[in-house]
Design an enzyme around this catalytic site. Sequence first.
Site, mmCIF file in Angstrom:
data_model
loop_
_atom_site.group_PDB
_atom_site.id
_atom_site.type_symbol
_atom_site.label_atom_id
_atom_site.label_comp_id
_atom_site.label_asym_id
_atom_site.label_seq_id
_atom_site.Cartn_x
_atom_site.Cartn_y
_atom_site.Cartn_z
ATOM 1 N N ASP A 1 0.309 -1.409 0.221
ATOM 2 C CA ASP A 1 -0.024 0.042 -0.009
ATOM 3 C C ASP A 1 0.863 1.194 0.004
ATOM 4 O O ASP A 1 0.423 2.417 0.681
ATOM 5 C CB ASP A 1 -0.936 0.107 1.101
ATOM 6 C CG ASP A 1 -1.506 -0.769 1.894
ATOM 7 O OD1 ASP A 1 -2.358 -1.719 0.251
ATOM 8 O OD2 ASP A 1 -1.875 -2.322 2.347
ATOM 9 N N GLU B 1 -11.372 -0.523 -2.808
ATOM 10 C CA GLU B 1 -11.069 0.598 -1.917
ATOM 11 C C GLU B 1 -9.620 0.897 -2.298
ATOM 12 O O GLU B 1 -9.433 1.247 -3.794
ATOM 13 C CB GLU B 1 -10.042 -0.781 -0.975
ATOM 14 C CG GLU B 1 -10.163 -1.697 -1.920
ATOM 15 C CD GLU B 1 -9.342 -2.662 -0.350
ATOM 16 O OE1 GLU B 1 -9.281 -3.583 0.150
ATOM 17 O OE2 GLU B 1 -8.030 -3.747 -0.978
HETATM 18 O O1 FUB Z 1 -3.081 -3.683 3.762
HETATM 19 C C1 FUB Z 1 -4.196 -3.808 3.735
HETATM 20 C C2 FUB Z 1 -5.231 -3.407 3.126
HETATM 21 O O2 FUB Z 1 -4.870 -3.994 2.473
HETATM 22 C C3 FUB Z 1 -5.687 -2.276 2.665
HETATM 23 O O3 FUB Z 1 -5.862 -1.394 3.118
HETATM 24 C C4 FUB Z 1 -6.485 -2.873 1.276
HETATM 25 O O4 FUB Z 1 -6.036 -1.426 0.264
HETATM 26 C C5 FUB Z 1 -5.611 -3.491 1.028
HETATM 27 O O5 FUB Z 1 -4.504 -3.172 0.098
#
Ligand code: FUB
Length: 326
Positions: A19, A226
Site C-alpha cells: 500500500d 478500496e
Molecule cells: O494492507 C491492508 C489492506 O489491503 C489495505 O488497506 C487495502 O487497500 C489492501 O491493500
Amino acid sequence: MNKKTKQNEPLVTHIYTADPSAHVFEDKIYIYPSHDLEHDGVSDDDGTQYRMEDYHVFSMDDIDAPVVDHGQVLHMNDVPWVSTQMWAPDAAYKNGTYYFYFPAKDKDGIFRIGVATSKSPAGPFTPEPNYIPGSFSIDPAVFIDDDGKAYMYFGGLWGGQLEKWQTGTFNPEAGPQKPDEVALGPIVATMSDDMLTFADTPQEIKILDENGTPLLAGDEDRRFFEAAWVHKYNGTYYFSYSTGSTHYICYATSDNPKGPFVYRGRILEPVIGWTTHHSIVEFKGKWYLFYHDASLSGGIDHRRSIKFTEIKYNEDGTIQTIHPYA
Ligand code: FUB
C-alpha cells in the site's frame, strides 16, 4: 539499505511492505507503506490476515537511488484507541508539519482513521489520543489542492467495513450489496485548517459511466472497492482505486475534487496476490505509479512488496494501461 533501485522490482526486501503512498517532500521521494506482518494465521474475506502492528517510512534521494529505511515511525502500542490492523496509510505536509494518516480497528473492532504528526517527513510520528471524529472505514488518501484546501478520500468494502455505514451509523449485520444496486462510492471530507479533523460531514462520491449513469455494485470490473488516491494532471482531478475482487487499478476523472467522477479506464492490470494498491506522484517532470505485489513471497497475499513504474499519459489525458509483468 538496498542497492540501486529498479522499476518493477521490490524496493524493500528486508521486511514485507504494501500500500505505498508516495510523496515528494524536501526534494526526495518519501514512501509511506503498510508493514506486512509475517505469520501463518487465518486468511479470510475480512482480511484477518492483514494484522499489521506498525509502520516504517522509506525515502529515495532520486528515482534510481537506494531506498533508505527510516525505521519504525509509529506502533499500535503508542496509539491509545487502536486494537489491531494498522492498514494502508498516507501522509501530507502543511504549515511546517507532516501529518501521517492511518486506519486501524478501535477497541470495538470498528475501523477508524487516526492522525499523527512530526516535524520531519521521516518521522517518528506522535499520534493524537483519539481517532478523527466522524472517521470510519479504511485507506485514507489526502490530497492538497492548488488553493491549499485539503481533502481526505477513504473507504473500502468487505473487511474495510464500508457496507456497514450505509445508514450513517455502524451496522455490524450489513452484508454485501446486491449486484443491481448503485455501487457504494468512496467517501470524501474536507480537512480542517489544522489537518487534524474534518471540516465538513464526509460525503459519498459517485463514479459514473460514460453515459452519466452511476456504476452498479455488480460491475466488479469498474466499481470502487478500496485504495483511493487523487492526483491532479493538467487541471483535471484523477481519482484512482482498486476494484478488489477483479484486481484492477482503475481511474475516473472530474473537474471537481468531490466529483462526480467519470470512469476512464485501467491503470494497472492484476498483480501477483489478491490485493492491489497504489499511489501516483510526479517527480522531476515524470509520473510514477507506486504499487505492490506478492511476488517476493511467492504469492502469499499478506506478505507483499512495494514497487514502482513510470506511467504515461496520452494526448487526451487518458493513462496508458500498465501490464506489470510484460
Ligand atoms: O494492507 C491492508 C489492506 O489491503 C489495505 O488497506 C487495502 O487497500 C489492501 O491493500
